[in-house]
Design an enzyme around this catalytic site. Structure first.
Site, PDB file in Angstrom:
ATOM      1  N   ARG A 440       0.478   4.689 -11.828  1.00  0.00           N
ATOM      2  CA  ARG A 440      -0.055   3.336 -11.860  1.00  0.00           C
ATOM      3  C   ARG A 440      -0.807   3.042 -13.157  1.00  0.00           C
ATOM      4  NH1 ARG A 440      -3.285   3.137  -6.771  1.00  0.00           N
ATOM      5  NH2 ARG A 440      -3.638   0.977  -7.366  1.00  0.00           N
ATOM      6  N   ASP A 456      -3.184  -1.282  -4.107  1.00  0.00           N
ATOM      7  CA  ASP A 456      -2.397  -0.367  -3.304  1.00  0.00           C
ATOM      8  C   ASP A 456      -1.672  -1.175  -2.234  1.00  0.00           C
ATOM      9  OD1 ASP A 456      -3.147   1.814  -4.695  1.00  0.00           O
ATOM     10  OD2 ASP A 456      -4.471   2.657  -3.167  1.00  0.00           O
ATOM     11  N   ASP A 545      -8.854   7.638  -8.945  1.00  0.00           N
ATOM     12  CA  ASP A 545      -9.872   6.577  -8.982  1.00  0.00           C
ATOM     13  C   ASP A 545     -11.076   7.010  -9.806  1.00  0.00           C
ATOM     14  OD1 ASP A 545      -9.104   4.217  -7.467  1.00  0.00           O
ATOM     15  OD2 ASP A 545      -8.955   5.553  -5.750  1.00  0.00           O
TER      16      ASP A 545
END
Length: 637
Positions: A440, A456, A545
């Site tokens: 991503r 997401d 993250d």
């Protein structure tokens, strides 16, 4: 007459600063000043206030060093460097293995190159080949057998400490990067001058500066001048006579006679060259009068600039080495090299990759400084992993946002994507993923806007939430703006970093499952992060993250921004870092503390910054008619 004398003294002081900067930091260019708008607020200067840090020369007036002939040969870039080996202008670096015993600092140098974006394991495809010399290398081993030597062409001989090998090594056409080079051997524009680093200098990270806002503090000495034997002469603000004239009576102040003593507590510390002329040069400047009249705002701005240079280029061995390589990259690139603003303004040239752009206005952290704004549209990037269900409801909500330009679905599920997708008012494109959590954050060429809304498949947002969050991001394009937050903390019992996903006022991370940020951070994530950290993120998807938040915080030194998120969404989301949730593999995952601590070690420090700031729309939850509110659905029950 008095006014003319003061002006002359000021010009002389300015010239001396320029000489010191060019002598000590010849690799850095002076920034071209921007014009201040009339009527702007006064007070303490912002970081790198342009008016207080204006250049001492125009860009066209900087001297160009011509070819010189020290080290036994006439060597300069065009004659001794084959740029055709640098395919596409890219600097690929091969580093030779150490020969014989090697001390700690050269070992750190090898580590910093091998873990960098410049490194290649193939000497055949390298643009630059690096030989690291150790001060411990015996004289008999100063001529290692290097099959690719070719007279030194496209080689860099690097030494962070004085070594006898540099005096007897047959350098040929090789560039030299050494600490404190002598004038008779240094080739300007070809060699690179390095600072003399202590043995204990950290590999990465480095100590942060200690600049205080109200600086300088009252009562400290105005100026301290280094003496040849290692002591210091101090003059205070009430001292008007020339402190370097032997015929003057003066109080020399306390002396530090140890040659390695720390700098004294003074507003200015001058370290002149050790030559008889240096005394007369300072005596002629009569600098005290000019320093006494210098506004405190300019003193603070100069200190801020020095602090930035330390943090960006000198605070660790890794930064020193990467700066050296980036200088060589700029020489190869020529017209496409970093402009001076990128070298001399935070976050610096190492974090403003020329492969992305050479225009400051294209980077998120220069928009406000350049008086520009990012493009007024965003791209929604929806990551679909296991179980791979099409996020149809999310697509409809995002497509209805006022500023949405396109929707990109990054399909990383083992199942094939559905043959048909819902009709949307904006283009929808499906991209093939590689089933890695870091997919991503690749710089996908299909993204054609500055802003990215990272989502997401399991995320749940309303159109109003998307619209408001994008409006907030436009005012803070260098930061991450998100809905769900985590907070880090130091765990005394465990002796390491921990995190919590509890809903509290304080936070330091936003989840990339629903966050806005600038597309440049995809380029940094892919090409700037150490390989070990990217591997960690791929092997432990929950760490992705954390890694993106670490990256943005390390660049901006600012916390993310939180925007309101309806509680009806949060009940449906999986707990953070929970095994078995979306995006997570079935095998056991490392503890969250391990993820934080490994990344803190990889960065060399903890870059996350805590905040309690949340931005809400006007009239949010105020007891007024809903018809007066722009983002009405944010408050639905």
């Amino acid at each position: 007459m008095q006014s003319w004398r003061r002006k002359s003294l000021w010009l002389a002081l300015s010239a001396s600063w320029l000489l010191i900067l060019l002598r000590v930091f010849p690799v850095l260019r002076l920034a071209e000043p921007a014009r201040r708008q009339a009527g702007g607020p006064q007070g303490w200067p912002r970081w790198l206030d342009a008016e207080l840090l204006q250049s001492f020369s125009q860009p066209g007036e900087l001297l160009e060093y011509g070819p010189q002939a020290p080290r036994g040969g006439r060597c300069y870039r065009e004659a001794c460097f084959d740029a055709s080996r640098c395919r596409g202008g890219s600097l690929k670096v091969f580093v030779y293995s150490a020969v014989g015993p090697i001390s700690e600092t050269p070992r750190k140098v090898l580590t910093s190159i091998e873990g960098s974006r410049y490194h290649t394991a193939s000497a055949a495809e390298a643009c630059l080949l690096v030989l690291v010399l150790s001060p411990d290398t015996p004289a008999g081993e100063c001529h290692p057998a290097l099959p690719q030597w070719d007279g030194g062409k496209n080689h860099l001989v690097l030494s962070l400490h004085p070594t006898p090998c540099l005096r007897i090594f047959q350098l040929g056409q090789a560039m030299v990067a050494e600490a404190s080079p002598t004038v008779d051997t240094f080739r300007p524009g070809f060699d690179v001058a390095l600072p003399l680093l202590p043995e204990a200098h950290p590999l990465r990270g480095g100590a942060l500066g200690q600049l205080q806002q109200h600086s300088p503090l009252p009562g400290v000495a105005l100026i301290a001048v280094a003496e040849e034997r290692g002591g210091w002469r101090l003059a205070r603000t009430n001292f008007s006579a020339c402190p370097w004239d032997g015929r003057c009576e003066q109080d020399h102040g306390p002396k530090q006679t140890h040659p390695r003593a720390t700098l004294p507590n003074a507003t200015f510390c001058l370290i002149p060259g050790h030559s008889p002329d240096a005394l007369h040069f300072l005596q002629a400047l009569q600098v005290l009068a000019a320093l006494q009249e210098m506004p405190l705002t300019r003193v603070l701005a100069l200190r801020q600039q020095a602090q930035f240079l330390w943090d960006a280029y000198f605070s660790s061995i890794e930064k020193v080495i990467h700066t050296t390589l980036e200088i060589i990259q700029d020489r190869i690139s020529g017209a496409s090299a970093h402009p001076s603003l990128l070298w001399n303004s935070p976050p610096g040239a190492l974090l403003a990759l020329s492969t992305f752009s050479t225009s400051p206005s294209d980077f998120p952290f220069y928009h406000l400084q350049q008086g520009s704004r990012p493009l007024g549209r965003f791209s929604a990037l929806i990551w679909v992993g296991a179980p791979g269900q099409p996020p149809l409801k999310l697509i409809q909500a995002v497509a209805g946002a006022q500023h949405c330009a396109q929707i990109l679905v990054l399909w990383s599920s083992k199942k094939p994507p559905p043959p048909r997708w819902p009709e949307t008012a904006v283009p929808l494109t499906v991209l093939d993923g590689h089933r890695k959590a870091s997919d991503r954050f690749l710089p996908h060429s299909a993204i054609d806007t500055d802003a990215i809304l990272s989502l997401d498949a399991h995320s749940s947002l309303s159109t109003s939430e998307v619209d408001f969050a994008f409006t907030v991001w436009q005012s803070f394009p260098e930061r991450m703006v998100g809905f769900l937050t985590w907070s880090h903390f130091w765990d005394e019992a465990q002796g390491g970093w921990g995190y919590t996903g509890e809903r509290t006022n304080e936070f330091s991370m936003v989840l990339t499952s629903a966050a806005f940020y600038h597309r440049y951070y995809h380029t940094l994530f892919t090409h700037s992060l150490p390989k070990a950290l990217r591997t960690l993120a791929d092997e432990s998807p929950p760490c992705v993250d954390v890694l993106m938040n670490f990256l943005v915080a390390a660049v901006t030194k600012l916390p993310p921004i939180k925007v309101p998120y309806g509680p009806w969404h949060q009940e449906a989301r999986p707990p953070p870092l929970a095994p078995g949730g979306p995006r997570f593999r079935a095998e056991p995952q490392p503890a969250a503390q391990d993820c934080l601590n490994q990344m803190a070690a990889g960065f060399g420090h903890m870059p996350l910054v805590s905040s309690r700031l949340r931005l809400d729309p006007v009239l949010f939850k105020d007891p007024v008619s809903v018809l007066r509110k722009k983002y009405r659905s944010l408050e639905k029950p």
